[in-house]
Design a protein around this motif. Sequence first.
Motif, PDB file in Angstrom:
ATOM      1  N   ARG A 200      23.643  52.440 -23.587  1.00  0.00           N
ATOM      2  CA  ARG A 200      24.761  52.905 -24.400  1.00  0.00           C
ATOM      3  C   ARG A 200      24.812  52.176 -25.745  1.00  0.00           C
ATOM      4  O   ARG A 200      25.010  52.783 -26.781  1.00  0.00           O
ATOM      5  CB  ARG A 200      26.068  52.714 -23.631  1.00  0.00           C
ATOM      6  CG  ARG A 200      27.240  53.381 -24.297  1.00  0.00           C
ATOM      7  CD  ARG A 200      28.478  53.301 -23.438  1.00  0.00           C
ATOM      8  NE  ARG A 200      28.357  54.055 -22.195  1.00  0.00           N
ATOM      9  CZ  ARG A 200      29.332  54.131 -21.284  1.00  0.00           C
ATOM     10  NH1 ARG A 200      30.464  53.498 -21.478  1.00  0.00           N
ATOM     11  NH2 ARG A 200      29.166  54.834 -20.201  1.00  0.00           N
TER      12      ARG A 200
ATOM     13  N   ASN B 143      23.027  45.512 -16.251  1.00  0.00           N
ATOM     14  CA  ASN B 143      23.591  46.861 -16.306  1.00  0.00           C
ATOM     15  C   ASN B 143      22.831  47.695 -17.342  1.00  0.00           C
ATOM     16  O   ASN B 143      23.102  47.637 -18.530  1.00  0.00           O
ATOM     17  CB  ASN B 143      25.079  46.772 -16.670  1.00  0.00           C
ATOM     18  CG  ASN B 143      25.772  48.114 -16.617  1.00  0.00           C
ATOM     19  OD1 ASN B 143      25.130  49.162 -16.715  1.00  0.00           O
ATOM     20  ND2 ASN B 143      27.088  48.082 -16.470  1.00  0.00           N
TER      21      ASN B 143
ATOM     22  N   THR C 223      22.816  50.883 -17.842  1.00  0.00           N
ATOM     23  CA  THR C 223      23.653  51.893 -18.506  1.00  0.00           C
ATOM     24  C   THR C 223      24.313  51.311 -19.755  1.00  0.00           C
ATOM     25  O   THR C 223      24.355  51.942 -20.807  1.00  0.00           O
ATOM     26  CB  THR C 223      24.758  52.379 -17.540  1.00  0.00           C
ATOM     27  OG1 THR C 223      24.150  52.715 -16.302  1.00  0.00           O
ATOM     28  CG2 THR C 223      25.501  53.550 -18.109  1.00  0.00           C
ATOM     29  N   LYS C 224      24.804  50.099 -19.622  1.00  0.00           N
ATOM     30  CA  LYS C 224      25.455  49.432 -20.749  1.00  0.00           C
ATOM     31  C   LYS C 224      24.457  49.205 -21.890  1.00  0.00           C
ATOM     32  O   LYS C 224      24.753  49.477 -23.049  1.00  0.00           O
ATOM     33  CB  LYS C 224      26.044  48.090 -20.288  1.00  0.00           C
ATOM     34  CG  LYS C 224      26.837  47.376 -21.346  1.00  0.00           C
ATOM     35  CD  LYS C 224      27.488  46.113 -20.822  1.00  0.00           C
ATOM     36  CE  LYS C 224      26.501  44.987 -20.665  1.00  0.00           C
ATOM     37  NZ  LYS C 224      27.074  43.800 -20.020  1.00  0.00           N
TER      38      LYS C 224
HETATM   39  C1  LIG Z   1      27.793  49.351 -16.544  1.00  0.00           C
HETATM   40  O1  LIG Z   1      28.247  49.587 -17.856  1.00  0.00           O
HETATM   41  C2  LIG Z   1      28.922  50.819 -18.026  1.00  0.00           C
HETATM   42  C3  LIG Z   1      29.169  50.998 -19.515  1.00  0.00           C
HETATM   43  O2  LIG Z   1      29.719  49.861 -20.099  1.00  0.00           O
HETATM   44  C4  LIG Z   1      30.180  50.800 -17.200  1.00  0.00           C
HETATM   45  O3  LIG Z   1      30.898  52.020 -17.353  1.00  0.00           O
HETATM   46  C5  LIG Z   1      29.819  50.577 -15.738  1.00  0.00           C
HETATM   47  O4  LIG Z   1      30.982  50.461 -14.966  1.00  0.00           O
HETATM   48  C6  LIG Z   1      28.961  49.333 -15.579  1.00  0.00           C
HETATM   49  N1  LIG Z   1      28.451  49.268 -14.225  1.00  0.00           N
HETATM   50  C7  LIG Z   1      28.616  48.204 -13.464  1.00  0.00           C
HETATM   51  C8  LIG Z   1      28.016  48.283 -12.108  1.00  0.00           C
HETATM   52  O5  LIG Z   1      29.224  47.202 -13.837  1.00  0.00           O
END
Ligand SMILES: *[C@@H]1O[C@H](CO)[C@@H](O)[C@H](O)[C@H]1NC(C)=O
Length: 377
Positions: free
Chosen positions: A343, A337, A339-340
């Motif tokens: 962040r 992930n 995005t994680k």
């Molecule tokens: C990835 O991480 C973000 C932030 O923690 C979260 O909001 C998001 O749902 C995650 N995406 C997946 C596909 O798990």
Amino acid sequence: MKSTHPQGSSHTVAGRVLECLAADNMHQQWLLLAACFWVIFMFMVASKFITLTFKDPDGYSAKQEFLFLTTVPEAGKSREEKRFAEDPKPTGRMPPAAPLVYMERLELIRNVCRDEALRNLSHTAVSKFVLDRIFVCDKHKILFCQTPKVGNTQWKKVLIVLNGAFPSIEEIPENVVHDHEKNGLPRLSSFSKVGIEKRLKTYFKFFIVRDPFERLISAFKDKFVHNPRFEPWYRHEIAPGIIRKYRKNRTETRGIQFEDFVRYLGDPNHRWLDLQFGDHIIHWVTYVELCAPCEIKYSVIGHHETLEEDAPYILREAGIDHLVSYPTIPPGITVYNRTKVERYFLGISKRDIRRLYARFEGDFKLFGYQKPDFLLN
Ligand SMILES: *[C@@H]1O[C@H](CO)[C@@H](O)[C@H](O)[C@H]1NC(C)=O
Ligand SMILES: *[C@@H]1O[C@H](CO)[C@@H](O)[C@H](O)[C@H]1NC(C)=O
Ligand SMILES: *[C@@H]1O[C@H](CO)[C@@H](O)[C@H](O)[C@H]1NC(C)=O
């Protein structure tokens, strides 16, 4: 067996003793506290679990070591029957990874191990620290190197059952899984030199890896933020130690932040603190330091990101797929992930991130994880 690589030289006898004392003291102190506040603790656990269930943002950190392996109930079922029953995958799913993938992983490791420029980041001594990480199943000739935060508890349970200490995974008490006095799962370090070498040479050997930075985020969350197990020393002894040495803003009084953790890990002199933290560092030292992948010729390297294919492949290769099986892994749970990751690294200086990468570059290269340029440039 090699034991005189420059990187291993800091593991002096004195260092080892210090390390043990530090770890022992931490444990004794906290065990005493735990006894005194047993009732309160039980209450806390109950309430914590309730809040975790509802608050955990990605619903994953606390349940990281999810159950993906269970014993096959019908022991009489023949191998052929089972294969036939399992092989047709539901449509819309990736086909099982071809063995080629696993060959390529081993080939990559061989190549990176030969790269002189990466020598310090890919090689390590096969020290007691490494032999302590490797668990032994003599009955089925399997060695498993423990790399936390990739479902290791489940693999350990499988080996405990295969070793015969408990009849099934469900019957292993949670507190026994990590109690190596009682679980009948010996560490490789407990054997003689000859016994160690014989097993390293002839047994099936494997471990699981995942993206190195995502792994650090997972370790940080699991040990310093949630800590679903009762391990107060992470927040009350280790975190303050890291903050004292690595916090940039001296007036900032919040608990440990990911930035403090990154600065500690990226410090070329991190070993000074590591010695005080004892074996707790297994949650964040490199895979190279844990499992010595250039010194030990592993049979299979599993990837957390493709565990759906890798777990059954490992079971087959280890010759235990007729004894244990795996339930479906919840979809998306093992996926990287970005995005994680972004962040967590937000607001951390490029210099600190580059130093962190410099330390973990060996892990990125050896296991084929892409350099996270989006964080470094
Ligand atoms: C990835 O991480 C973000 C932030 O923690 C979260 O909001 C998001 O749902 C995650 N995406 C997946 C596909 O798990
Ligand atoms: C590897 O480490 C040794 C000793 O710590 C050092 O002298 C050497 O310069 C390092 N090599 C590289 C390529 O970084
Ligand atoms: C340091 O931390 C304090 C307290 O959180 C904050 O008020 C201040 O702005 C911070 N200074 C810098 C330079 O970030």
